[in-house]
Design a protein around this motif. Sequence first.
Motif, PDB file in Angstrom:
ATOM      1  N   LEU A 180       0.937  -1.047  -0.246  1.00  8.67           N
ATOM      2  CA  LEU A 180       0.374   0.250  -0.006  1.00  8.67           C
ATOM      3  C   LEU A 180       1.056   1.432   0.221  1.00  8.67           C
ATOM      4  N   ASP A 181       0.479   2.196  -0.723  1.00  9.29           N
ATOM      5  CA  ASP A 181       0.938   3.600  -0.978  1.00  9.29           C
ATOM      6  C   ASP A 181       0.807   5.014  -0.541  1.00  9.29           C
ATOM      7  N   ALA A 182       0.993   5.869   0.767  1.00 11.61           N
ATOM      8  CA  ALA A 182       0.809   6.795   0.545  1.00 11.61           C
ATOM      9  C   ALA A 182       1.071   8.462  -0.309  1.00 11.61           C
ATOM     10  N   LYS A 195       3.726  18.163 -10.914  1.00  8.78           N
ATOM     11  CA  LYS A 195       4.670  18.078  -9.157  1.00  8.78           C
ATOM     12  C   LYS A 195       3.916  18.246  -7.536  1.00  8.78           C
ATOM     13  N   ASP A 196       2.213  18.194  -8.170  1.00  9.14           N
ATOM     14  CA  ASP A 196       1.494  18.254  -7.152  1.00  9.14           C
ATOM     15  C   ASP A 196       1.340  17.288  -6.762  1.00  9.14           C
ATOM     16  N   PHE A 197       1.768  15.886  -6.657  1.00 14.58           N
ATOM     17  CA  PHE A 197       0.847  15.001  -6.648  1.00 14.58           C
ATOM     18  C   PHE A 197       2.904  14.410  -6.315  1.00 14.58           C
ATOM     19  N   ILE A 198       2.220  14.194  -4.748  1.00 13.89           N
ATOM     20  CA  ILE A 198       4.032  14.005  -3.818  1.00 13.89           C
ATOM     21  C   ILE A 198       3.957  12.097  -3.283  1.00 13.89           C
ATOM     22  N   PHE A 199       4.770  11.702  -3.310  1.00 12.06           N
ATOM     23  CA  PHE A 199       4.553  10.080  -3.290  1.00 12.06           C
ATOM     24  C   PHE A 199       5.707   9.794  -3.171  1.00 12.06           C
ATOM     25  N   TYR A 200       6.306   7.998  -3.151  1.00 11.99           N
ATOM     26  CA  TYR A 200       7.210   7.575  -3.198  1.00 11.99           C
ATOM     27  C   TYR A 200       8.566   8.120  -4.125  1.00 11.99           C
ATOM     28  N   ASN A 201       7.898   8.463  -5.364  1.00 13.59           N
ATOM     29  CA  ASN A 201       9.269   8.694  -6.178  1.00 13.59           C
ATOM     30  C   ASN A 201       8.847  10.326  -6.981  1.00 13.59           C
ATOM     31  N   ASN A 202       8.479  11.218  -6.004  1.00 11.96           N
ATOM     32  CA  ASN A 202       8.358  12.035  -6.690  1.00 11.96           C
ATOM     33  C   ASN A 202       7.818  12.919  -4.783  1.00 11.96           C
ATOM     34  N   GLU A 221       6.975  20.928  -4.712  1.00 12.61           N
ATOM     35  CA  GLU A 221       7.704  22.212  -5.726  1.00 12.61           C
ATOM     36  C   GLU A 221       8.867  23.339  -4.557  1.00 12.61           C
ATOM     37  N   ASN A 222       8.307  23.251  -3.371  1.00 11.53           N
ATOM     38  CA  ASN A 222       8.790  24.537  -2.356  1.00 11.53           C
ATOM     39  C   ASN A 222       9.339  23.372  -1.429  1.00 11.53           C
ATOM     40  N   GLY A 223       9.188  21.840  -1.311  1.00  9.47           N
ATOM     41  CA  GLY A 223       8.948  21.949   0.198  1.00  9.47           C
ATOM     42  C   GLY A 223       8.430  21.322   0.762  1.00  9.47           C
ATOM     43  N   SER A 224       7.156  21.835   1.033  1.00  4.74           N
ATOM     44  CA  SER A 224       6.154  21.977   1.789  1.00  4.74           C
ATOM     45  C   SER A 224       5.321  20.733   2.590  1.00  4.74           C
ATOM     46  N   VAL A 225       5.184  20.112   1.489  1.00  2.00           N
ATOM     47  CA  VAL A 225       5.132  19.070   1.383  1.00  2.00           C
ATOM     48  C   VAL A 225       5.847  17.594   1.173  1.00  2.00           C
ATOM     49  N   VAL A 226       6.543  17.103   2.221  1.00  2.00           N
ATOM     50  CA  VAL A 226       7.577  15.503   1.802  1.00  2.00           C
ATOM     51  C   VAL A 226       7.060  14.630   1.952  1.00  2.00           C
ATOM     52  N   HIS A 227       6.861  13.306   1.290  1.00  2.00           N
ATOM     53  CA  HIS A 227       6.995  11.963   2.176  1.00  2.00           C
ATOM     54  C   HIS A 227       7.923  11.629   2.513  1.00  2.00           C
ATOM     55  N   THR A 228       7.738  10.629   3.695  1.00  2.00           N
ATOM     56  CA  THR A 228       9.557  10.079   3.980  1.00  2.00           C
ATOM     57  C   THR A 228      10.139   9.032   3.476  1.00  2.00           C
ATOM     58  N   GLY A 229       8.917   8.553   2.855  1.00  2.00           N
ATOM     59  CA  GLY A 229       9.594   6.926   1.951  1.00  2.00           C
ATOM     60  C   GLY A 229       8.806   5.854   2.102  1.00  2.00           C
ATOM     61  N   ASP A 230       8.806   5.369   0.671  1.00  2.00           N
ATOM     62  CA  ASP A 230       8.237   3.751   1.072  1.00  2.00           C
ATOM     63  C   ASP A 230       7.973   2.568   1.859  1.00  2.00           C
ATOM     64  N   ASN A 231       7.090   2.170   2.174  1.00  2.00           N
ATOM     65  CA  ASN A 231       7.029   0.981   3.573  1.00  2.00           C
ATOM     66  C   ASN A 231       5.894   0.116   2.257  1.00  2.00           C
ATOM     67  N   GLY A 255       2.219   0.544  14.504  1.00  2.00           N
ATOM     68  CA  GLY A 255       2.467   2.872  14.255  1.00  2.00           C
ATOM     69  C   GLY A 255       2.640   2.809  12.634  1.00  2.00           C
ATOM     70  N   ASP A 256       2.787   4.377  12.515  1.00  2.00           N
ATOM     71  CA  ASP A 256       3.015   4.202  11.072  1.00  2.00           C
ATOM     72  C   ASP A 256       3.432   3.939  10.518  1.00  2.00           C
ATOM     73  N   ASP A 257       2.637   3.178   8.898  1.00  2.00           N
ATOM     74  CA  ASP A 257       3.248   2.576   7.532  1.00  2.00           C
ATOM     75  C   ASP A 257       4.033   3.573   6.932  1.00  2.00           C
ATOM     76  N   GLU A 258       3.140   4.728   6.797  1.00  2.00           N
ATOM     77  CA  GLU A 258       4.025   5.547   5.928  1.00  2.00           C
ATOM     78  C   GLU A 258       3.306   7.296   6.418  1.00  2.00           C
ATOM     79  N   GLN A 259       4.440   8.123   6.118  1.00  2.00           N
ATOM     80  CA  GLN A 259       4.259   9.250   6.762  1.00  2.00           C
ATOM     81  C   GLN A 259       4.755  10.455   5.767  1.00  2.00           C
ATOM     82  N   ILE A 260       3.903  11.621   5.777  1.00  2.00           N
ATOM     83  CA  ILE A 260       4.125  12.805   5.289  1.00  2.00           C
ATOM     84  C   ILE A 260       4.256  13.750   5.560  1.00  2.00           C
ATOM     85  N   LYS A 261       5.695  14.717   5.844  1.00  2.00           N
ATOM     86  CA  LYS A 261       5.442  16.404   6.755  1.00  2.00           C
ATOM     87  C   LYS A 261       4.831  17.657   5.737  1.00  2.00           C
TER      88      LYS A 261
END
Length: 191
Positions: free
Chosen positions: A42-44, A59-66, A70-80, A87-93
């Motif tokens: 599963l992917d967040a 660029k407005d689609f944020i996931f493990y490969n992106n 663009e300005n780094g205000s939304v960050v996907h922390t990695g693919d599980n 706990g959390d399987d995936e996280q977004i900051k």
Amino acid sequence: MAISLTKGQKIDLTKTNPGMTKVLIGLGWDTNKYDGGTAFDLDASVFTLNASGKAGSEKDFIFYNNPKNENGSVVHTGDNKTGEGDGDDEQIKVDLASVPANVEKISICITIHEAQERNQNFGQVSNAYARIVNEESNEELIRYDLGEDFSVETAIVVAELYRNNGEWKFSAIGSGYKDGLNGLVRDFGLA
């Protein structure tokens, strides 16, 4: 103590937490016993959307490969790839104060990777949730447990953060898609 929401409920996020600008979106899930012999992945993902509910570009689609917008205000922390463990399987900051002004909504989604090929759907997933954590204090503020409302869906819009009169709010959506990521990409204007 986190506030628990049910599908359709909305709640103030920044108004009730003045000064908070950085949040962590934690997503988690378990898979039911499945005899198909193929592992679940599963992917967040997140779509940053304008006032019309559309993404301006890929660029407005944020996931493990992106992993960030663009300005780094939304960050996907990695693919599980397994979803195992507690706990959390995936996280977004999200740095709410830095989200571009043209972004009105941040749509939080979960999809099943290669769902059709693997003959998988959200009827085989349990204990799915989204939570919002104040990144600075590490306090869980909001929790939304999706329940077992899904059967043939292969993608879910779990929740969204959205602007309202200069403040950010959280909405528990829980809307499923039978056509997976393709349906999300189409509805958010990227297809």
